[in-house]
Design an enzyme around this catalytic site. Structure first.
Site, PDB file in Angstrom:
ATOM      1  CD  GLN A  76      59.448 -35.145   0.164  1.00 19.27           C
ATOM      2  OE1 GLN A  76      60.443 -35.311  -0.539  1.00 19.27           O
ATOM      3  NE2 GLN A  76      58.964 -36.100   0.942  1.00 19.27           N
ATOM      4  CD  GLU A  77      54.056 -32.350   1.055  1.00 16.88           C
ATOM      5  OE1 GLU A  77      53.217 -33.224   1.314  1.00 16.88           O
ATOM      6  OE2 GLU A  77      54.848 -31.891   1.891  1.00 16.88           O
ATOM      7  CB  THR A  78      52.068 -34.686  -5.459  1.00 14.26           C
ATOM      8  OG1 THR A  78      52.564 -33.460  -6.036  1.00 14.26           O
ATOM      9  CG2 THR A  78      51.060 -34.351  -4.368  1.00 14.26           C
ATOM     10  NE  ARG A 122      59.201 -31.101   2.846  1.00 12.76           N
ATOM     11  CZ  ARG A 122      57.932 -31.210   2.479  1.00 12.76           C
ATOM     12  NH1 ARG A 122      57.500 -30.537   1.431  1.00 12.76           N
ATOM     13  NH2 ARG A 122      57.097 -31.988   3.148  1.00 12.76           N
ATOM     14  CG  HIS A 169      57.491 -27.032  -0.463  1.00 15.04           C
ATOM     15  ND1 HIS A 169      58.340 -27.636   0.441  1.00 15.04           N
ATOM     16  CD2 HIS A 169      57.668 -25.687  -0.298  1.00 15.04           C
ATOM     17  CE1 HIS A 169      58.986 -26.707   1.138  1.00 15.04           C
ATOM     18  NE2 HIS A 169      58.591 -25.524   0.697  1.00 15.04           N
TER      19      HIS A 169
END
Length: 481
Positions: free
Chosen positions: A149-151, A320, A146
């Site tokens: 994907q997020e950062t 993801r 995750h």
């Protein structure tokens, strides 16, 4: 970052608490029209409503260590907490370096260990036969999928100009510590600040501060900063509301992600409990395609945008899943037969109707508006568990009492309630002594259905709530059998 509606938990086969419990509710001699309740009665009602063992499991998962202990954690230190030592064993500094070659310098292995050390339940010990090391490793790998994907950098492996090391995309986590386009000193993400509502009373925005995304999970908005600050600083929301930049520039940049990982949100389970299988999906979840596996963690994070068949080919969930599968293969994480990596076959949690379900447990308190014929004015004098965010959490000691007193103090038509350590004993009329161990009736005392009193040598039993009604005149009283 999520907007937590702390929260609901779904556990198959577990039923809600009883509708209500008996309480001795007496007129308040210090407040005309108000009432007093003994603290022991309030505690008993709260315990009855949270008797399910899951409430203890949730509270334990969100328990934290003092920051003085956390700040002393450094790699390979013999005095490191046990869960930190487990992380050092199953996810070494070399593993960290392998996955963070593009990472911002604010993210370090030491800060990661401190973030872990803040929460004893993350990579904690299981004593029921589950493999603690395996759960720990899977938790970290899930988090990194995750993070990517997020950062992450999201740079193709064959893009030699931007990715000269030829890193896999799942090796490109934690590139951003602040939301792209934002920097310290900018105000923003202040939607809702200054409104006269409970969120602003509980987590007031500070003048000139910006609550844009920071950290590994891009913590955003004042109510998330306030709630996270309370978890990090012994209930003090003001620390991060006044200084949100700390979430970028300290070990809080990773602790915020672990806090999210451990926190259930209505009606979603905590990600940890999906991974370690403490969570058991309800029948409605199973019918909605929601079960074990990485796919459910996507639903927890961003199901409304990334789950469901309409989002099967969307970039975010596809990324993801690719990152998870690459990491799981590299770290040899076994995937069980009943686990799915995808969530396109799942109903997003935001679209899942759980109203009326009997296997749902909630963790926020709100005033109970139901009518109780045997209580003064028909008021409940209680709070109830609800599946949406409120100012009062069932996982925070003392919040139930605050809910009762504040709910009744904030409604003009509701009587005020005061909680006291002990109710004063009712005065005894010497001309009307008790019969045996049955106390004499007192005109000023509140009685509820089933209460027995003696009056003029006869024992009576209340049929419903009553105060000031002479037992000899019938009405709410009948001679006891």
């Amino acid at each position: 970052m999520f907007q937590p509606k702390l929260c609901a938990w779904l556990v198959a086969g577990l039923c809600a608490s009883p509708a209500y419990a008996a309480m001795n509710i007496q007129p308040d001699p210090q407040n005309s029209g108000g009432y007093v309740i003994a603290a022991s009665d309030i505690t008993a009602v709260e315990k009855a409503k949270t008797a399910n063992p899951m409430y203890g499991i949730w509270s334990k998962a969100l328990a934290t260590r003092p920051n003085a202990i956390v700040d002393a954690i450094v790699p390979r230190l013999a005095s490191n907490p046990d869960n930190v030592k487990r992380v050092e064993r199953v996810f070494t500094e070399s593993d960290w370096d392998f996955l963070t070659q593009m990472a911002a310098p604010e993210y370090t292995y030491e800060r990661f260990l401190r973030a872990v050390g803040k929460f004893p339940a993350f990579c904690g010990e299981y004593t029921d036969g589950r493999d603690s090391d395996a759960i720990c490793k899977k938790s970290i790998v899930t988090a990194f999928a995750h993070f990517a994907q997020e950062t992450g950098g999201h740079i193709a492996k064959n893009n030699s100009s931007d990715n000269p090391l030829g890193l896999e995309e799942w090796q490109q986590a934690l590139v951003h510590v602040r939301e792209m386009g934002w920097s310290e000193g900018q105000t923003g993400y202040t939607t809702g600040c200054g409104q006269n509502d409970w969120q602003n009373k509980k987590w007031p925005c500070a003048t000139g501060q910006g609550y844009f995304g920071r950290g590994a999970k891009q913590l955003s908005y004042h109510f998330n900063y306030g709630a996270f600050s309370e978890a990090m600083f012994a209930g003090d929301a003001s620390v991060l509301l006044n200084d949100p930049g700390r979430v970028a520039d300290s070990w809080l940049n990773l602790a915020s992600a672990i806090w999210f990982f451990l926190t259930p949100q209505a009606p979603k389970p905590a990600m940890l409990h999906v991974i370690d299988r403490t969570w058991v999906p309800s029948q409605r979840e199973i019918a909605a395609g929601i079960g074990y596996g990485f796919g459910t963690t996507i639903n927890v994070i961003n199901g409304g945008i990334e789950c469901g068949e309409q989002n099967k080919d969307k970039g975010q969930p596809v990324n993801r899943i690719r990152y998870w599968e690459g990491l799981a293969a590299h770290y040899q994480i076994p995937i069980k037969a009943d686990e799915k990596n995808t969530c396109w076959q799942q109903t997003p949690y935001g679209s899942l109707n759980l109203n009326g379900a009997t296997d749902v447990l909630y963790t926020n308190w709100d005033g109970n508006w139901k009518y109780y014929a045997d209580r003064p004015g028909g008021y409940s004098f209680e709070c109830e568990l609800v599946g949406f965010q409120t100012a009062y959490s069932a996982l925070v000691p003392g919040d139930y009492e605050k809910c009762v007193t504040n709910a009744y103090g904030s409604h003009a038509s509701w009587p005020k309630v005061r909680i006291v350590d002990k109710l004063d004993p009712a005065p005894v009329d010497p001309s009307n002594p008790p019969v045996g161990d049955i106390p004499a009736w007192v005109a000023s005392k509140v009685y509820t259905a089933g209460n027995k009193v003696s009056h003029k040598g006869i024992i009576y039993q209340a049929k419903w709530w009553t105060q000031g009604d002479d037992p000899t005149k019938g009405g709410p009283w009948a001679p006891a059998a």
